[in-house]
Enzyme design. Structure first.
Site, PDB file in Angstrom:
ATOM      1  N   HIS A  96      -2.273  -5.215   1.336  1.00 28.87           N
ATOM      2  CA  HIS A  96      -3.591  -5.802   1.091  1.00 28.87           C
ATOM      3  C   HIS A  96      -3.399  -7.283   0.764  1.00 28.87           C
ATOM      4  CE1 HIS A  96      -7.563  -6.507  -0.712  1.00 28.87           C
ATOM      5  NE2 HIS A  96      -6.908  -7.167  -1.650  1.00 28.87           N
TER       6      HIS A  96
ATOM      7  N   PHE B  38     -15.271   3.301   7.070  1.00 29.09           N
ATOM      8  CA  PHE B  38     -13.884   3.596   6.681  1.00 29.09           C
ATOM      9  C   PHE B  38     -13.696   3.661   5.165  1.00 29.09           C
ATOM     10  CE2 PHE B  38     -14.263  -1.012   7.326  1.00 29.09           C
ATOM     11  CZ  PHE B  38     -13.787  -1.515   6.124  1.00 29.09           C
TER      12      PHE B  38
ATOM     13  N   THR C 152      -5.628  -7.206  10.460  1.00 30.96           N
ATOM     14  CA  THR C 152      -5.830  -5.904   9.810  1.00 30.96           C
ATOM     15  C   THR C 152      -5.193  -4.777  10.617  1.00 30.96           C
ATOM     16  OG1 THR C 152      -7.924  -6.746   8.954  1.00 30.96           O
ATOM     17  CG2 THR C 152      -7.596  -4.356   8.885  1.00 30.96           C
TER      18      THR C 152
ATOM     19  N   ARG D  53      -2.430 -14.523   4.073  1.00 32.53           N
ATOM     20  CA  ARG D  53      -3.104 -13.797   5.164  1.00 32.53           C
ATOM     21  C   ARG D  53      -2.449 -14.113   6.515  1.00 32.53           C
ATOM     22  NH1 ARG D  53      -7.390 -10.555   3.697  1.00 32.53           N
ATOM     23  NH2 ARG D  53      -7.871 -10.323   5.886  1.00 32.53           N
TER      24      ARG D  53
ATOM     25  N   ARG E 127       2.412  -6.981   8.796  1.00 31.38           N
ATOM     26  CA  ARG E 127       1.764  -5.800   9.380  1.00 31.38           C
ATOM     27  C   ARG E 127       2.355  -5.448  10.744  1.00 31.38           C
ATOM     28  NH1 ARG E 127      -4.289  -7.289   7.162  1.00 31.38           N
ATOM     29  NH2 ARG E 127      -4.297  -5.864   5.374  1.00 31.38           N
TER      30      ARG E 127
ATOM     31  N   LYS F 278       0.826  -1.212   0.000  1.00 30.62           N
ATOM     32  CA  LYS F 278       0.000   0.000   0.000  1.00 30.62           C
ATOM     33  C   LYS F 278       0.866   1.270   0.000  1.00 30.62           C
ATOM     34  CE  LYS F 278      -4.075  -2.063   2.217  1.00 30.62           C
ATOM     35  NZ  LYS F 278      -5.044  -1.929   3.339  1.00 30.62           N
TER      36      LYS F 278
ATOM     37  N   ASN G  32      -2.047   0.192   6.758  1.00 35.17           N
ATOM     38  CA  ASN G  32      -1.565  -1.094   7.275  1.00 35.17           C
ATOM     39  C   ASN G  32      -0.687  -1.871   6.300  1.00 35.17           C
ATOM     40  OD1 ASN G  32      -3.640  -1.775   5.591  1.00 35.17           O
ATOM     41  ND2 ASN G  32      -4.726  -3.068   7.057  1.00 35.17           N
TER      42      ASN G  32
HETATM   43  P1  ADP Z   1      -8.053  -6.743   5.399  1.00 40.35           P
HETATM   44  O1  ADP Z   1      -7.211  -5.772   4.573  1.00 40.35           O
HETATM   45  O2  ADP Z   1      -7.287  -7.293   6.577  1.00 40.35           O
HETATM   46  O3  ADP Z   1      -8.701  -7.809   4.555  1.00 40.35           O
HETATM   47  P2  ADP Z   1     -10.685  -5.471   5.541  1.00 40.35           P
HETATM   48  O4  ADP Z   1     -10.987  -6.176   4.246  1.00 40.35           O
HETATM   49  O5  ADP Z   1     -11.623  -5.648   6.670  1.00 40.35           O
HETATM   50  O6  ADP Z   1      -9.214  -5.861   6.058  1.00 40.35           O
HETATM   51  O7  ADP Z   1     -10.557  -3.905   5.273  1.00 40.35           O
HETATM   52  C1  ADP Z   1      -9.930  -3.418   4.099  1.00 40.35           C
HETATM   53  C2  ADP Z   1      -8.991  -2.302   4.488  1.00 40.35           C
HETATM   54  O8  ADP Z   1      -9.757  -1.202   4.976  1.00 40.35           O
HETATM   55  C3  ADP Z   1      -8.012  -2.613   5.626  1.00 40.35           C
HETATM   56  O9  ADP Z   1      -6.855  -3.289   5.193  1.00 40.35           O
HETATM   57  C4  ADP Z   1      -7.704  -1.219   6.158  1.00 40.35           C
HETATM   58  O10 ADP Z   1      -6.753  -0.545   5.327  1.00 40.35           O
HETATM   59  C5  ADP Z   1      -9.041  -0.528   6.006  1.00 40.35           C
HETATM   60  N1  ADP Z   1      -9.821  -0.609   7.237  1.00 40.35           N
HETATM   61  C6  ADP Z   1     -10.548  -1.650   7.683  1.00 40.35           C
HETATM   62  N2  ADP Z   1     -11.152  -1.388   8.860  1.00 40.35           N
HETATM   63  C7  ADP Z   1     -10.781  -0.108   9.178  1.00 40.35           C
HETATM   64  C8  ADP Z   1     -11.065   0.756  10.267  1.00 40.35           C
HETATM   65  N3  ADP Z   1     -11.839   0.363  11.283  1.00 40.35           N
HETATM   66  N4  ADP Z   1     -10.519   1.991  10.258  1.00 40.35           N
HETATM   67  C9  ADP Z   1      -9.732   2.413   9.236  1.00 40.35           C
HETATM   68  N5  ADP Z   1      -9.428   1.625   8.158  1.00 40.35           N
HETATM   69  C10 ADP Z   1      -9.936   0.389   8.138  1.00 40.35           C
HETATM   70 MG    MG Z   2     -10.164  -7.639   3.114  1.00 38.40          MG
END
Ligand code: ADP
Ligand code: MG
Length: 139
Positions: free
Chosen positions: A117, A59, A93, A87, A104, A11, A114
């Site tokens: 992706h 978000f 996350t 993962r 991460r 990212k 973070n």
């Molecule tokens: P992941 O990337 O672990 O699969 P998600 O699919 O739930 O997580 O969310 C996509 C992305 O959105 C996250 O990687 C993060 O960058 C952002 N995100 C998710 N939840 C939040 C939150 N509560 N506050 C800010 N950003 C968030």
């Molecule tokens: Mg996701």
């Protein structure tokens, strides 16, 4: 049977901080093979389309703004059971909740910024890989 390829993105936070090389080396050391990679600066429309599954979440706007703010590095990675293995390698996350030694935990700043992706299913890996690299990338 689980697929062997997944879609990853370094990212804008991690890419801009010059952490791409370290993250790729970390993943290669765990047996992930780089199949496709490029550097791209997504438009707001592209980032919105990529994360359309999250539309309506609190978000979403912040996520789209962040992902279109600067260049990032999408990649297709290959390993046995790639989606789950990747993962596990990147961790939770929120870096505050990510296990020791995960990407991460090592390289992310916050839940929003973070570092990486990762696709969450084989079906989404195909959709997301096609988004960046065309339909041959996830075969
Ligand atoms: P992941 O990337 O672990 O699969 P998600 O699919 O739930 O997580 O969310 C996509 C992305 O959105 C996250 O990687 C993060 O960058 C952002 N995100 C998710 N939840 C939040 C939150 N509560 N506050 C800010 N950003 C968030
Ligand atoms: Mg996701």
């Amino acid at each position: 049977m689980a697929g062997n390829r997944t879609l990853a993105i370094i990212k804008p936070d991690a890419f801009g901080a010059g952490k791409a090389g370290k993250i790729i080396a970390h993943l290669e050391a765990q047996g992930f093979k780089l199949v496709c990679a490029k550097v791209t600066h997504m438009t707001v429309a592209e980032a919105g389309a990529f994360y359309a599954v999250h539309k309506g979440r609190p978000f979403y706007d912040e996520l789209v703004a962040f992902m279109s703010s600067a260049p990032c590095m999408p990649m297709v990675l290959e390993k046995s059971d790639a989606v789950a293995a990747y993962r596990t390698a990147i961790g939770a996350t929120d870096p505050a909740e990510a296990a020791e030694g995960t990407v991460r935990k090592l390289y992310a700043e916050s839940k929003g910024r973070n570092a990486v992706h990762g696709s969450d299913s084989d079906e989404n890996a195909r959709i997301e890989g096609t988004f960046f690299f065309g339909s041959a990338a996830l075969v």
